[in-house]
Scaffold this active site. Structure first.
Site, PDB file in Angstrom:
ATOM      1  N   ARG A  66      27.187   9.269  21.474  1.00  0.00           N
ATOM      2  CA  ARG A  66      26.951   9.447  19.889  1.00  0.00           C
ATOM      3  C   ARG A  66      26.536  10.948  19.704  1.00  0.00           C
ATOM      4  O   ARG A  66      26.876  11.288  18.481  1.00  0.00           O
ATOM      5  CB  ARG A  66      25.990   8.280  19.179  1.00  0.00           C
ATOM      6  N   LYS A 175      28.445  -5.836  32.177  1.00  0.00           N
ATOM      7  CA  LYS A 175      27.501  -7.138  31.893  1.00  0.00           C
ATOM      8  C   LYS A 175      26.322  -6.748  31.044  1.00  0.00           C
ATOM      9  O   LYS A 175      25.956  -5.694  30.919  1.00  0.00           O
ATOM     10  CB  LYS A 175      27.049  -7.930  33.056  1.00  0.00           C
ATOM     11  N   ASP A 204      30.992  -7.653  37.556  1.00  0.00           N
ATOM     12  CA  ASP A 204      29.806  -8.143  38.084  1.00  0.00           C
ATOM     13  C   ASP A 204      29.632  -7.462  39.590  1.00  0.00           C
ATOM     14  O   ASP A 204      30.447  -7.849  40.379  1.00  0.00           O
ATOM     15  CB  ASP A 204      29.991  -9.618  38.337  1.00  0.00           C
ATOM     16  N   HIS A 205      28.576  -6.384  39.395  1.00  0.00           N
ATOM     17  CA  HIS A 205      28.666  -5.702  40.568  1.00  0.00           C
ATOM     18  C   HIS A 205      28.384  -6.246  41.775  1.00  0.00           C
ATOM     19  O   HIS A 205      28.591  -5.896  43.008  1.00  0.00           O
ATOM     20  CB  HIS A 205      27.539  -4.444  40.496  1.00  0.00           C
ATOM     21  N   LYS A 209      29.486  -5.876  46.375  1.00  0.00           N
ATOM     22  CA  LYS A 209      28.998  -5.848  47.618  1.00  0.00           C
ATOM     23  C   LYS A 209      29.726  -6.291  48.622  1.00  0.00           C
ATOM     24  O   LYS A 209      30.320  -7.326  48.606  1.00  0.00           O
ATOM     25  CB  LYS A 209      27.610  -6.594  47.465  1.00  0.00           C
ATOM     26  N   HIS A 267      25.606 -12.998  38.559  1.00  0.00           N
ATOM     27  CA  HIS A 267      25.640 -12.621  39.922  1.00  0.00           C
ATOM     28  C   HIS A 267      25.312 -14.049  40.774  1.00  0.00           C
ATOM     29  O   HIS A 267      26.173 -14.274  41.691  1.00  0.00           O
ATOM     30  CB  HIS A 267      24.160 -11.720  40.293  1.00  0.00           C
ATOM     31  N   LYS A 367      12.109 -11.527  38.957  1.00  0.00           N
ATOM     32  CA  LYS A 367      11.462 -10.245  39.309  1.00  0.00           C
ATOM     33  C   LYS A 367      10.207 -10.499  39.544  1.00  0.00           C
ATOM     34  O   LYS A 367       9.339 -11.335  39.556  1.00  0.00           O
ATOM     35  CB  LYS A 367      11.655  -9.317  38.006  1.00  0.00           C
ATOM     36  N   LYS A 372      12.564  -7.977  48.079  1.00  0.00           N
ATOM     37  CA  LYS A 372      14.060  -8.074  47.298  1.00  0.00           C
ATOM     38  C   LYS A 372      14.659  -8.652  48.674  1.00  0.00           C
ATOM     39  O   LYS A 372      14.821  -8.297  49.527  1.00  0.00           O
ATOM     40  CB  LYS A 372      14.570  -6.531  47.235  1.00  0.00           C
TER      41      LYS A 372
HETATM   42  P1  NDP Z   1      21.517   2.441  28.139  1.00  0.00           P
HETATM   43  O1  NDP Z   1      20.434   1.690  27.387  1.00  0.00           O
HETATM   44  O2  NDP Z   1      21.059   3.397  29.059  1.00  0.00           O
HETATM   45  O3  NDP Z   1      22.505   2.726  27.188  1.00  0.00           O
HETATM   46  C1  NDP Z   1      23.579   3.475  27.445  1.00  0.00           C
HETATM   47  C2  NDP Z   1      24.288   4.431  26.231  1.00  0.00           C
HETATM   48  O4  NDP Z   1      24.555   3.797  25.196  1.00  0.00           O
HETATM   49  C3  NDP Z   1      23.019   5.282  25.942  1.00  0.00           C
HETATM   50  O5  NDP Z   1      22.804   6.488  26.667  1.00  0.00           O
HETATM   51  C4  NDP Z   1      23.287   5.562  24.310  1.00  0.00           C
HETATM   52  O6  NDP Z   1      24.207   6.719  24.411  1.00  0.00           O
HETATM   53  C5  NDP Z   1      24.089   4.363  24.027  1.00  0.00           C
HETATM   54  N1  NDP Z   1      23.180   3.333  23.387  1.00  0.00           N
HETATM   55  C6  NDP Z   1      22.034   2.915  23.800  1.00  0.00           C
HETATM   56  N2  NDP Z   1      21.488   2.077  22.756  1.00  0.00           N
HETATM   57  C7  NDP Z   1      22.442   2.002  21.756  1.00  0.00           C
HETATM   58  C8  NDP Z   1      22.308   1.149  20.502  1.00  0.00           C
HETATM   59  N3  NDP Z   1      21.578   0.465  20.125  1.00  0.00           N
HETATM   60  N4  NDP Z   1      23.779   1.315  20.051  1.00  0.00           N
HETATM   61  C9  NDP Z   1      24.776   1.911  20.419  1.00  0.00           C
HETATM   62  N5  NDP Z   1      24.751   2.994  21.363  1.00  0.00           N
HETATM   63  C10 NDP Z   1      23.563   2.906  21.998  1.00  0.00           C
HETATM   64  O7  NDP Z   1      22.388   1.455  29.083  1.00  0.00           O
HETATM   65  P2  NDP Z   1      22.435   1.184  30.576  1.00  0.00           P
HETATM   66  O8  NDP Z   1      23.206   2.575  30.796  1.00  0.00           O
HETATM   67  O9  NDP Z   1      21.227   0.963  31.454  1.00  0.00           O
HETATM   68  O10 NDP Z   1      23.545  -0.154  30.727  1.00  0.00           O
HETATM   69  C11 NDP Z   1      24.793   0.022  30.246  1.00  0.00           C
HETATM   70  C12 NDP Z   1      25.383  -1.252  30.343  1.00  0.00           C
HETATM   71  O11 NDP Z   1      25.425  -1.554  31.564  1.00  0.00           O
HETATM   72  C13 NDP Z   1      24.816  -2.284  29.803  1.00  0.00           C
HETATM   73  O12 NDP Z   1      25.636  -3.277  29.399  1.00  0.00           O
HETATM   74  C14 NDP Z   1      23.982  -2.973  30.799  1.00  0.00           C
HETATM   75  O13 NDP Z   1      23.552  -4.303  30.630  1.00  0.00           O
HETATM   76  C15 NDP Z   1      24.850  -2.772  32.008  1.00  0.00           C
HETATM   77  N6  NDP Z   1      23.972  -2.698  33.184  1.00  0.00           N
HETATM   78  C16 NDP Z   1      23.007  -1.854  33.227  1.00  0.00           C
HETATM   79  C17 NDP Z   1      22.523  -1.699  34.550  1.00  0.00           C
HETATM   80  C18 NDP Z   1      21.363  -0.762  34.892  1.00  0.00           C
HETATM   81  O14 NDP Z   1      20.893  -0.610  36.252  1.00  0.00           O
HETATM   82  N7  NDP Z   1      21.277   0.243  33.966  1.00  0.00           N
HETATM   83  C19 NDP Z   1      22.948  -2.614  35.734  1.00  0.00           C
HETATM   84  C20 NDP Z   1      23.945  -3.461  35.551  1.00  0.00           C
HETATM   85  C21 NDP Z   1      24.535  -3.682  34.237  1.00  0.00           C
HETATM   86  P3  NDP Z   1      24.595   7.598  23.333  1.00  0.00           P
HETATM   87  O15 NDP Z   1      23.280   7.762  22.520  1.00  0.00           O
HETATM   88  O16 NDP Z   1      24.777   8.906  23.975  1.00  0.00           O
HETATM   89  O17 NDP Z   1      25.604   7.265  22.676  1.00  0.00           O
HETATM   90  C1  BG6 Z   2      21.524  -5.980  37.212  1.00  0.00           C
HETATM   91  C2  BG6 Z   2      20.260  -6.644  36.362  1.00  0.00           C
HETATM   92  O1  BG6 Z   2      22.576  -6.733  36.884  1.00  0.00           O
HETATM   93  O2  BG6 Z   2      21.177  -6.173  38.632  1.00  0.00           O
HETATM   94  C3  BG6 Z   2      19.072  -5.847  36.881  1.00  0.00           C
HETATM   95  O3  BG6 Z   2      20.515  -6.182  35.054  1.00  0.00           O
HETATM   96  C4  BG6 Z   2      18.744  -5.948  38.174  1.00  0.00           C
HETATM   97  O4  BG6 Z   2      17.873  -6.689  36.304  1.00  0.00           O
HETATM   98  C5  BG6 Z   2      20.180  -5.822  39.144  1.00  0.00           C
HETATM   99  O5  BG6 Z   2      17.611  -5.499  38.698  1.00  0.00           O
HETATM  100  C6  BG6 Z   2      19.758  -6.085  40.564  1.00  0.00           C
HETATM  101  O6  BG6 Z   2      20.901  -5.356  41.359  1.00  0.00           O
HETATM  102  P1  BG6 Z   2      20.901  -5.275  42.731  1.00  0.00           P
HETATM  103  O7  BG6 Z   2      22.424  -4.618  43.008  1.00  0.00           O
HETATM  104  O8  BG6 Z   2      19.810  -4.066  43.106  1.00  0.00           O
HETATM  105  O9  BG6 Z   2      20.588  -6.438  43.462  1.00  0.00           O
END
Ligand code: NDP
Ligand code: BG6
Length: 521
Positions: A66, A175, A204-205, A209, A267, A367, A372
């Protein structure tokens, strides 16, 4: 998955060459490119694929976000992310290759015009390199904006680009896929309206694995397991996905989610489906996913109340993890004091089908637990106590097959053996296989495998729409019930332990006990 199996059978360099030829020129577009997932997982995965020459020669990465950012600033962000999170060091040649094709595109997620200008940028690249490219859209934003992104991909025509050809657009969706059955269904409806299912990759990561992929190989490439993989020889199956970390700085997301939505619905249920499913007729993605759906369909609804409820939820209290004091969940950043979100969930499930009738499947995830560990433990029935098993000296322990998904990936089979000496005494022993010892430690990360599969259109390790809905169908009533109860029935456990005592009651009277981490090293 087919590529994975092929890679086992061919020399690495051969398989890489054939993969290169297969994947057309590509632009990967990440929505949410400034986020945590991009920095920790997606950028390192793309870099490591590039390092292994597994990306097409003509490959671009467009970060979408954004706030306006120059291409140079985006390149710097990605470089820093790689330094911090790549499993292998970044070296000049791979980085230079990648860097020249990194572009940033600023736009809102709900603004059609930003998608139209994105399409212009894509067309310009096609003209520059003088060939058609496939677009792989990676939706990596918080789930609240999945819907507008998918709608705008449809409305702008990006979803339909080169449809029916090898450069058809593809979309990976992060997810959680919805927050309940209703929202997952709505998301599927939008997807079905805008894409063909063959273009869609619900990630679904855990399915990426190594150990999860090799579960199919263990089950169906070894004739010794299949004959005993049923109610006649298996007395229970346990699936544990435990973490020692707390919610960290993800409190805002986590408090709206909880362990059931964050871990169990996706998962853990995927691990269950792969463990319980019937042999597919082929390794074709649809055959495998059909069998997973059938297994999920056979799950009996959970008893939520009464004498023997089948679900337990809890939230972590303060405690000690790795010797250091840790906060209670409600004292973590961004968590309201009256939060009723569960950081731990456990359940006892039954499949109403021929193979598994009467066999309990115990699932748990949480958690701030003791360690782990992600494991599937198959516990076999004891032999009749005729020759052995009558007294403590001749005690027969149940045979266990432990599939360790992480860490220390491997498989261990627990058998009974005679201790050496003149006296007959029994002792459980282990036949252990460790991935690292056998294959070395340089294993690709889950996101590498999954991004590569999506690039090549292989959906085997992704979730189909009906699978997601089937899993929500079982769990949505649990979420509704919990929401009606508020904090009533929310148990507590000290951080650094194995969860609430109430979870032991799920196994009471069955002769089973939770195994992971407790009863053996
Ligand atoms: P973030 O909260 O870091 O958000 C990613 C980006 O989305 C931000 O940098 C921002 O980019 C934009 N964003 C954040 N909030 C909003 C909002 N309210 N409305 C619109 N845009 C927004 O998310 P993650 O990177 O942690 O996760 C991304 C996806 O991956 C999610 O669906 C999460 O559930 C999934 N996921 C994440 C994991 C993790 O370990 N982080 C693990 C597994 C799945 P900008 O401002 O530049 O537009
Ligand atoms: C993500 C969850 O999908 O999986 C996290 O949103 C969690 O809460 C993570 O920590 C665990 O993944 P891994 O690969 O570290 O077992």
């Amino acid at each position: 998955l087919k590529i994975y199996l092929k890679m086992i059978n061919t020399s690495t360099s051969d398989s890489k060459t054939s993969l290169n030829r297969k994947t057309p020129p590509t632009i990967i577009i990440i929505f949410g490119a400034s986020g945590d997932l991009t920095a920790r997982k997606l950028a390192p995965a793309i870099f490591n694929l590039s390092k292994d020459n597994l990306l097409p020669k003509k490959c671009f990465l467009i970060g979408y976000g954004r706030s306006a950012m120059s291409d140079d600033s985006f390149k710097n962000e990605i470089k820093e992310a790689l330094k911090a999170h790549s499993r292998r060091k970044i070296e000049a040649s791979t980085w230079n290759n990648l860097e020249k094709n990194l572009i940033f595109h600023a736009g809102a997620y709900d603004d059609l015009n930003s998608f139209v200008t994105l399409e212009n940028k894509i067309t310009k690249i096609e003209k520059q390199i003088d060939c058609k490219v496939q677009c792989l859209f990676y939706v990596s934003t918080p789930p609240g904006v999945f819907m507008p992104i998918l709608e705008n991909l449809g409305e702008s025509g990006l979803a339909k680009r080169h449809r029916g050809t090898e450069t058809a657009s593809k979309v990976i969706i992060e997810k959680p896929f919805g927050r309940d059955l209703q929202s997952a269904h709505e998301l599927n409806q939008v997807i079905n309206r805008r894409f063909d299912e063959s273009q869609v990759f619900r990630i679904d990561h855990y399915l990426g694995k190594e150990t999860v992929q090799s579960l199919l190989v263990q089950r169906f490439a070894n004739s010794i397991f299949e004959p005993v993989w049923n109610r006649n020889y298996v007395s229970s199956v346990q699936i544990t996905v435990s973490e020692d970390i707390g919610v960290g700085n993800r409190g805002g997301y986590y408090d709206k989610s909880g362990a059931l939505r964050d871990m169990i619905q996706n998962h853990v249920m995927q691990l269950l489906a792969l463990t319980a499913m019937e042999p597919p007729s082929s390794l074709d993605p649809e055959s495998i996913r059909d069998e997973k759906v059938k297994a999920l369909k056979a799950l009996k609804p959970l008893a939520l109340e009464g004498e023997s409820p089948e679900v337990v939820r809890a939230s972590y209290a303060a405690g000690l993890v790795g010797g250091s004091p840790t906060k209670a969940y409600i004292d973590e950043e961004g968590i309201p004091q009256d939060s009723s979100t569960e950081t731990y969930a456990a359940m006892r499930l039954y499949l109403d089908n021929w193979r598994w009738k009467g066999v309990p499947f115990y699932l748990r995830s949480g958690k701030r637990l003791a360690m782990k560990a992600s494991e599937i433990v198959v516990q076999f029935t004891r032999p009749p106590a005729i020759l052995f098993g009558q007294d403590s000296r001749l005690k027969v322990s149940p045979n266990l097959l432990v599939i360790r998904i992480q860490p220390n990936e491997g498989v261990t089979l627990y058998l009974n053996s005679k201790t050496p000496g003149l006296e007959t005494k029994l002792q459980p022993i282990k036949l252990a296989f460790g991935y690292e010892t056998t294959f070395g430690s340089d294993t690709p990360e889950a996101y590498e495998r999954l991004i590569l599969d999506a690039l090549n259109g292989d959906g085997t390790l992704f979730i189909r729409g009906d699978e997601a809905e089937m899993s929500w169908g079982l769990l949505s009533p649990v979420l509704d019930y919990w929401s009606s109860q508020g904090r009533q029935g929310l148990e507590s456990y000290a951080s650094g332990t194995w969860g609430p005592l109430a979870a032991d009651k799920l196994l009471l009277g069955s002769g089973h006990e939770w195994i992971t981490g407790r009863n053996y090293d």
